[in-house]
Scaffold this motif. Structure first.
Motif, PDB file in Angstrom:
ATOM      1  N   ASP A  42     -24.222  30.391  14.643  1.00 10.60           N
ATOM      2  CA  ASP A  42     -22.849  30.870  14.424  1.00 10.60           C
ATOM      3  C   ASP A  42     -22.785  31.592  13.081  1.00 10.60           C
ATOM      4  N   ILE A  43     -23.671  31.173  12.171  1.00 12.59           N
ATOM      5  CA  ILE A  43     -23.677  31.682  10.791  1.00 12.59           C
ATOM      6  C   ILE A  43     -25.108  32.075  10.445  1.00 12.59           C
ATOM      7  N   LEU A  44     -25.285  33.304   9.994  1.00 14.88           N
ATOM      8  CA  LEU A  44     -26.605  33.766   9.559  1.00 14.88           C
ATOM      9  C   LEU A  44     -26.488  34.295   8.130  1.00 14.88           C
ATOM     10  N   VAL A  45     -27.370  33.801   7.266  1.00 19.29           N
ATOM     11  CA  VAL A  45     -27.385  34.221   5.860  1.00 19.29           C
ATOM     12  C   VAL A  45     -28.735  34.880   5.609  1.00 19.29           C
ATOM     13  N   VAL A  46     -28.739  36.158   5.225  1.00 26.97           N
ATOM     14  CA  VAL A  46     -30.022  36.838   5.006  1.00 26.97           C
ATOM     15  C   VAL A  46     -30.097  37.428   3.597  1.00 26.97           C
ATOM     16  N   MET A  47     -31.258  37.207   2.977  1.00 25.27           N
ATOM     17  CA  MET A  47     -31.464  37.651   1.592  1.00 25.27           C
ATOM     18  C   MET A  47     -32.596  38.669   1.484  1.00 25.27           C
ATOM     19  N   ALA A  48     -33.048  39.197   2.613  1.00 24.82           N
ATOM     20  CA  ALA A  48     -34.100  40.209   2.608  1.00 24.82           C
ATOM     21  C   ALA A  48     -33.985  41.044   3.873  1.00 24.82           C
ATOM     22  N   GLN A  49     -34.410  42.309   3.786  1.00 24.82           N
ATOM     23  CA  GLN A  49     -34.304  43.219   4.923  1.00 24.82           C
ATOM     24  C   GLN A  49     -35.087  42.708   6.143  1.00 24.82           C
ATOM     25  N   GLU A  50     -36.276  42.199   5.892  1.00 19.39           N
ATOM     26  CA  GLU A  50     -37.124  41.701   6.979  1.00 19.39           C
ATOM     27  C   GLU A  50     -36.426  40.566   7.729  1.00 19.39           C
ATOM     28  N   ALA A  51     -35.760  39.694   6.982  1.00 16.45           N
ATOM     29  CA  ALA A  51     -35.034  38.572   7.589  1.00 16.45           C
ATOM     30  C   ALA A  51     -33.859  39.086   8.428  1.00 16.45           C
ATOM     31  N   TYR A  52     -33.170  40.100   7.906  1.00 13.08           N
ATOM     32  CA  TYR A  52     -32.046  40.716   8.632  1.00 13.08           C
ATOM     33  C   TYR A  52     -32.535  41.282   9.973  1.00 13.08           C
ATOM     34  N   THR A  53     -33.634  42.033   9.905  1.00 14.49           N
ATOM     35  CA  THR A  53     -34.178  42.678  11.110  1.00 14.49           C
ATOM     36  C   THR A  53     -34.601  41.644  12.142  1.00 14.49           C
ATOM     37  N   LYS A  54     -35.229  40.578  11.668  1.00 13.07           N
ATOM     38  CA  LYS A  54     -35.776  39.564  12.571  1.00 13.07           C
ATOM     39  C   LYS A  54     -34.702  38.683  13.205  1.00 13.07           C
ATOM     40  N   PHE A  55     -33.709  38.251  12.416  1.00 13.02           N
ATOM     41  CA  PHE A  55     -32.800  37.209  12.896  1.00 13.02           C
ATOM     42  C   PHE A  55     -31.423  37.684  13.358  1.00 13.02           C
ATOM     43  N   THR A  56     -30.980  38.875  12.936  1.00 16.92           N
ATOM     44  CA  THR A  56     -29.624  39.312  13.302  1.00 16.92           C
ATOM     45  C   THR A  56     -29.417  39.410  14.813  1.00 16.92           C
ATOM     46  N   PRO A  57     -30.424  39.848  15.598  1.00 16.23           N
ATOM     47  CA  PRO A  57     -30.188  39.907  17.054  1.00 16.23           C
ATOM     48  C   PRO A  57     -29.865  38.550  17.688  1.00 16.23           C
ATOM     49  N   ASP A  58     -30.234  37.444  17.032  1.00 15.87           N
ATOM     50  CA  ASP A  58     -29.960  36.105  17.589  1.00 15.87           C
ATOM     51  C   ASP A  58     -28.559  35.588  17.258  1.00 15.87           C
ATOM     52  N   LEU A  59     -27.870  36.247  16.335  1.00 18.45           N
ATOM     53  CA  LEU A  59     -26.557  35.757  15.898  1.00 18.45           C
ATOM     54  C   LEU A  59     -25.554  35.836  17.047  1.00 18.45           C
ATOM     55  N   LYS A  60     -24.736  34.793  17.185  1.00 21.62           N
ATOM     56  CA  LYS A  60     -23.701  34.794  18.230  1.00 21.62           C
ATOM     57  C   LYS A  60     -22.753  35.970  18.029  1.00 21.62           C
ATOM     58  N   GLU A  61     -22.217  36.483  19.115  1.00 20.53           N
ATOM     59  CA  GLU A  61     -21.228  37.549  19.012  1.00 20.53           C
ATOM     60  C   GLU A  61     -20.026  37.039  18.213  1.00 20.53           C
ATOM     61  N   ASP A  62     -19.546  37.863  17.303  1.00 20.16           N
ATOM     62  CA  ASP A  62     -18.442  37.499  16.414  1.00 20.16           C
ATOM     63  C   ASP A  62     -18.856  36.395  15.431  1.00 20.16           C
ATOM     64  N   GLY A  63     -20.171  36.184  15.263  1.00 19.54           N
ATOM     65  CA  GLY A  63     -20.654  35.221  14.281  1.00 19.54           C
ATOM     66  C   GLY A  63     -20.477  35.757  12.865  1.00 19.54           C
ATOM     67  N   ILE A  64     -20.713  34.896  11.902  1.00 20.82           N
ATOM     68  CA  ILE A  64     -20.590  35.278  10.493  1.00 20.82           C
ATOM     69  C   ILE A  64     -21.966  35.663   9.966  1.00 20.82           C
TER      70      ILE A  64
END
Length: 208
Positions: free
Chosen positions: A78-100
């Motif tokens: 429900d909540i994804l916190v990313v502190m690096a571009q690689e982490a953003y690229t890898k994990f953002t597709p898994d975030l729930k729709e309308d997630g934070i």
């Protein structure tokens, strides 16, 4: 839709990711302690390092609930916190729709992957440098996570920081926590859900 203002809607899944040396695991540890030891709730944490602990990818996943957690693995946070571009690229597709989605705004550039989420940009590294120690950027992020998600209280968070850092760095870490918390509250009160300086924002907002 989701009920706003309710602390725990049964369960919240959170992933924090970045690279080794940013204190990703410690930030998850602080949140877990805040929830499980300083509030009457439950948390589980799983962690993952890349090939090298420092400089490689690091991520931690938390499941936060008002009842015992039966399945400790995060699949769709429900909540994804990313502190690096690689982490953003890898994990953002898994975030729930309308997630934070909370990003370190100087280290992560948004693209179309962020368009179905509520995005908050935090200049955590810059704030940490202003406090004189870049290493506290993770605690700045914890403060922002606390303010934005309301998944745990400010008071519990302060206590968890005190439990988790060496005494000689306590005041520095509490200052970092406050800086992140105030900034997160400010973003919420303005209703700002994207980094205004990011050109991508105009595209994202026009498509919503």
């Amino acid at each position: 839709g989701r009920t706003r203002g309710v602390l725990f809607i049964m369960l919240k899944e959170m992933r924090i990711a970045g690279f080794g040396g940013q204190g990703v695991i410690l930030s998850a540890h602080i949140i877990g302690r805040a929830v499980a030891l300083h509030e009457d709730n439950y948390a589980t944490m799983t962690q993952n390092y890349g090939p090298e602990a420092r400089g490689g990818a690091a991520s931690a996943a938390l499941v936060i609930s008002d009842s015992p957690v039966l399945f400790p693995y995060v699949t769709q946070p429900d909540i994804l916190v990313v502190m690096a571009q690689e982490a953003y690229t890898k994990f953002t597709p898994d975030l729930k729709e309308d997630g934070i989605l909370i990003v370190e705004e100087d280290l992560v550039r948004l693209d179309q992957k962020a368009q179905h989420s509520r995005v908050y940009g935090i200049p955590a590294t810059r704030f940490a440098e202003e406090l004189g120690k870049k290493m506290v950027l993770n605690v700045v992020m914890v403060g922002a996570i606390c303010a934005i998600t309301k998944a745990f209280s400010h008071d519990a968070c302060c206590k968890a920081v005190a439990d988790s850092v060496p005494a000689k760095f306590l005041q520095l870490n509490l200052a970092a926590l406050e800086k992140g918390y105030r900034y997160g509250e400010e973003l919420l009160s303005k209703g700002v859900t994207q980094d205004e300086n990011n050109e991508m924002v105009g595209v994202l907002e026009s498509e919503l």
